[in-house]
Design an enzyme around this catalytic site. Sequence first.
Site, PDB file in Angstrom:
ATOM      1  N   SER A  39     -36.054 -11.169 -50.646  1.00 40.62           N
ATOM      2  CA  SER A  39     -36.180 -11.888 -52.061  1.00 40.62           C
ATOM      3  C   SER A  39     -37.586 -11.960 -52.362  1.00 40.62           C
ATOM      4  CB  SER A  39     -35.499 -13.275 -51.884  1.00 40.62           C
ATOM      5  OG  SER A  39     -36.420 -14.003 -50.890  1.00 40.62           O
ATOM      6  N   CYS A  40     -38.462 -11.020 -51.839  1.00 35.01           N
ATOM      7  CA  CYS A  40     -40.071 -11.124 -52.161  1.00 35.01           C
ATOM      8  C   CYS A  40     -40.235 -10.989 -53.698  1.00 35.01           C
ATOM      9  CB  CYS A  40     -40.707 -10.130 -51.339  1.00 35.01           C
ATOM     10  SG  CYS A  40     -40.359 -10.413 -49.759  1.00 35.01           S
TER      11      CYS A  40
END
Lengths: 205, 195
Positions: free
Chosen positions: B107-108
């Site tokens: 989910s960066c």
Amino acid sequence: MDGMHDMGGKQGFGKVKHSRDAAVFHAEWEVRANALYSLAVKSGVFNMDEYRHAIERMTPQHYLSAGYYERSLTSLATLCVEKGLVTREELEQLAGGAYPLAMPSAAGRSNHANRVSFVPGDHVRVRDEHVSGHVRMPAYIRGKHGVVISQSPAYPLADAHGHGLHADDEPTYDVRFEAAHLWPQGAEAAQVHVAVFESYLELHT
Amino acid sequence: MNTDPTPIASIEQRLDAIQTVLHRHGMQTAEFIETFDELAHAHWVPANGAGLVARAWTDPAFKQLLMTDGMAAVREAGLSMPVHHRHFVVLENTADIHNVICCTLCSCTAFTLIGLPPDWYKDLAYRSRVVREARTVLHEMGLDLPAQTQIRVWDTTADTRYMVMPQRPSGTDAMTVDQLTALISKDALIGVALI
């Protein structure tokens, strides 16, 4: 590792449930889960690569059934047990029930022995390697060739850092791949850019 | 022999347990949760990234800095990124190229600048599909791009962080930076919407 987390290119998930101004959190406990793992990182209990790897080590069944913040919580709890802050038994006693954790880790690895540096324009190939520990190479680029666009500053190598091991910092490269090459006859036209550690790459000849 | 497995503790019970463990190890858990809540909701907002874009639209020197040394531009604007983010790359949309960002592995995001990632960005459907069928995914999300537009998908697989610079809409020449900032949505900074 070839874990369930490595989602790029998997098929069958259906439409994205998108809404405008979509929420980040849907419940108070989600904020708390995010805050607590952030606090543990900030306090030096573990680093972000270890955190990511503990999520990857969840069984596929648990990974898919858990929501995003349950994965955060599971990683946090797994690492607290592995780092000796608490035993699993104590944790289950405190929680008043079973406490699903991630699976144990395989060994990490250090920088590639034949690591070379690249410059923009170089044609590179992602090494055809299968790594059982933490790795930041999405499976869809394994063995594929692309073109180096730019280079980042040096970072801790995730494959070592995710196991609490020391390795030389190394740059990642912005590598451009063609979707049609990544999934022949199976993708829509696009250029896919991936940030790839130097150790994962070799010159494409 | 008792073969019944112990029931799994509820998510709240599991969270309470780990909070107790961290607290016992000297971490100020309650205080930090409050601090984090404030950061997440009031400080890490898309208006930060939108402000960078709006300023770049109106100030060529700042745009030059933002495009060539994103971290320096962030600092100059009085904003910050976490220590593990060492590289910030801004992706400029043009008449011919449309950029969109994702993280297939987790989910960066550049969360201090565009806000923490929205729910759909973290879901399996977006993560699995956008690298392989970007045009269809964008269409389903309400963004139809001309057939000749080149789509570039940026998978955030390391600690370099990305933000999309949308095209400035026509008819906005008289607008101030603040007015322009207000036009730019989080979705536009991710690349799943235009302005």
